[in-house]
Design a protein around this motif. Sequence first.
Motif, PDB file in Angstrom:
ATOM      1  N   VAL A 246       0.849  -1.198   0.000  1.00 14.52           N
ATOM      2  CA  VAL A 246       0.000   0.000   0.000  1.00 14.52           C
ATOM      3  C   VAL A 246       0.884   1.247   0.000  1.00 14.52           C
ATOM      4  CG1 VAL A 246      -1.648   1.359   1.338  1.00 14.52           C
ATOM      5  CG2 VAL A 246      -1.998  -1.109   1.048  1.00 14.52           C
ATOM      6  N   ALA A 250       0.746   1.176  -4.211  1.00 14.82           N
ATOM      7  CA  ALA A 250      -0.521   1.875  -4.462  1.00 14.82           C
ATOM      8  C   ALA A 250      -0.379   3.380  -4.265  1.00 14.82           C
ATOM      9  CB  ALA A 250      -1.604   1.321  -3.538  1.00 14.82           C
ATOM     10  N   GLY A 251       0.260   3.792  -3.179  1.00  9.69           N
ATOM     11  CA  GLY A 251       0.382   5.219  -2.881  1.00  9.69           C
ATOM     12  C   GLY A 251       1.088   6.019  -3.971  1.00  9.69           C
ATOM     13  N   THR A 254      -1.043   6.500  -7.714  1.00  8.50           N
ATOM     14  CA  THR A 254      -2.253   7.299  -7.961  1.00  8.50           C
ATOM     15  C   THR A 254      -2.670   8.068  -6.719  1.00  8.50           C
ATOM     16  OG1 THR A 254      -4.548   7.214  -8.738  1.00  8.50           O
ATOM     17  CG2 THR A 254      -3.809   5.387  -7.342  1.00  8.50           C
ATOM     18  N   ASP A 255      -3.392   9.176  -6.969  1.00  4.72           N
ATOM     19  CA  ASP A 255      -4.045   9.926  -5.887  1.00  4.72           C
ATOM     20  C   ASP A 255      -5.562   9.772  -5.954  1.00  4.72           C
ATOM     21  OD1 ASP A 255      -1.625  11.015  -4.886  1.00  4.72           O
ATOM     22  OD2 ASP A 255      -1.636  12.548  -6.458  1.00  4.72           O
ATOM     23  N   ASP A 256      -6.037   9.037  -6.941  1.00  2.55           N
ATOM     24  CA  ASP A 256      -7.474   8.861  -7.129  1.00  2.55           C
ATOM     25  C   ASP A 256      -7.995   7.844  -6.119  1.00  2.55           C
ATOM     26  OD1 ASP A 256      -9.893   7.394  -8.296  1.00  2.55           O
ATOM     27  OD2 ASP A 256      -9.701   9.092  -9.677  1.00  2.55           O
ATOM     28  N   PRO A 257      -8.963   8.226  -5.263  1.00  2.00           N
ATOM     29  CA  PRO A 257      -9.451   7.302  -4.226  1.00  2.00           C
ATOM     30  C   PRO A 257     -10.023   6.006  -4.796  1.00  2.00           C
ATOM     31  CG  PRO A 257     -10.179   9.541  -3.771  1.00  2.00           C
ATOM     32  CD  PRO A 257      -9.584   9.562  -5.138  1.00  2.00           C
ATOM     33  N   THR A 260      -7.187   3.872  -6.069  1.00  2.00           N
ATOM     34  CA  THR A 260      -6.447   3.386  -4.904  1.00  2.00           C
ATOM     35  C   THR A 260      -7.151   2.193  -4.275  1.00  2.00           C
ATOM     36  OG1 THR A 260      -5.520   5.573  -4.441  1.00  2.00           O
ATOM     37  CG2 THR A 260      -5.545   3.992  -2.623  1.00  2.00           C
ATOM     38  N   ARG A 261      -8.478   2.293  -4.137  1.00  2.00           N
ATOM     39  CA  ARG A 261      -9.233   1.171  -3.567  1.00  2.00           C
ATOM     40  C   ARG A 261      -9.076  -0.079  -4.435  1.00  2.00           C
ATOM     41  NH1 ARG A 261     -13.049   5.290  -2.522  1.00  2.00           N
ATOM     42  NH2 ARG A 261     -14.228   4.740  -4.415  1.00  2.00           N
ATOM     43  N   LEU A 263      -6.537  -0.834  -6.379  1.00  2.00           N
ATOM     44  CA  LEU A 263      -5.183  -1.363  -6.202  1.00  2.00           C
ATOM     45  C   LEU A 263      -5.058  -2.119  -4.879  1.00  2.00           C
ATOM     46  CD1 LEU A 263      -2.973   1.592  -7.512  1.00  2.00           C
ATOM     47  CD2 LEU A 263      -3.470  -0.570  -8.665  1.00  2.00           C
ATOM     48  N   ILE A 264      -5.677  -1.583  -3.837  1.00  2.00           N
ATOM     49  CA  ILE A 264      -5.611  -2.258  -2.543  1.00  2.00           C
ATOM     50  C   ILE A 264      -6.333  -3.599  -2.599  1.00  2.00           C
ATOM     51  CG2 ILE A 264      -6.361  -2.124  -0.127  1.00  2.00           C
ATOM     52  CD1 ILE A 264      -5.784   0.892  -0.245  1.00  2.00           C
TER      53      ILE A 264
END
Length: 276
Positions: A246, A250-251, A254-257, A260-261, A263-264
């Motif tokens: 993460v 992931a961090g 991207t900065d797109d929430p 990011t979800r 990717l997590i």
Amino acid sequence: MTSSAAARRAQPAATGRPWYVPVANEEAVFKAAHRQGLSIVLKGPTGCGKTRFVAAMAHELGRPLITVACHDDLTTADLVGRFLLRGGDTEWVDGPLTRAVREGAICYLDEVVEARQDTTVVLHPLADHRRELPIERLGITVPAAPGFGLVASYNPGYQSVLKDLKDSTRQRMVAIEFGFPAPEVEQRIVAREAGVDESTAAMLVRLGAAIRRLQTGGLREVSSTRVLVAAGRLIAEGLDPREAAVAAVAGPLTDDPAITRGLIEMIDVYLETPAG
């Protein structure tokens, strides 16, 4: 930014060749081009080993390496040199490109398309048969010393229409294409560079490959070998794999929430947290 701040200079490492695993014929092409005095452009995604490759080649060829991190504000003076006022006197100070030309070093222009096109035009007489650098402010032309090499790199997938090499610059250079290594090679790289075991490295490489297969416009860059190594190094420090990925994968991507979800969720699928 001054020329001294824009460049990092290093002699060939006395401790041995920088560790680099070849993935195709890039070493043979580089050495042949250098022997013939041809300039080289390295094309490939961020974090795939271009900079390490240049360091390894400079060491093998026994040449000093001068690296310039290119950026929007890089001027011709930053590369070539400028007059500076010192102790009431004005004196000329060579820029990194001029030092490389005089000393027979390899000058590496990292992410060359980030520099303005009116700046990179200064490379033309060095990159073709003339192999010389005109310094207009001094009214002289400096011939390249034996062993001088001009190497540039950029990421074709990241460039925009406004950030590209001029055709007149491209055609003065030999191109070497880079991509991400085959999974078994990348696993070896991650294990060695991060100091993790083969199973952990394999797990990270599978995650990286899955992210690279994503069909989404929200990611400007995919997971590079570099970010996988960073995640591995965090795991080597005791973080569980999910936390490490993460933070390191992931961090940075991207900065797109929403992305990011996603990717997590992939991290949860591909990475296992050790029990106990």
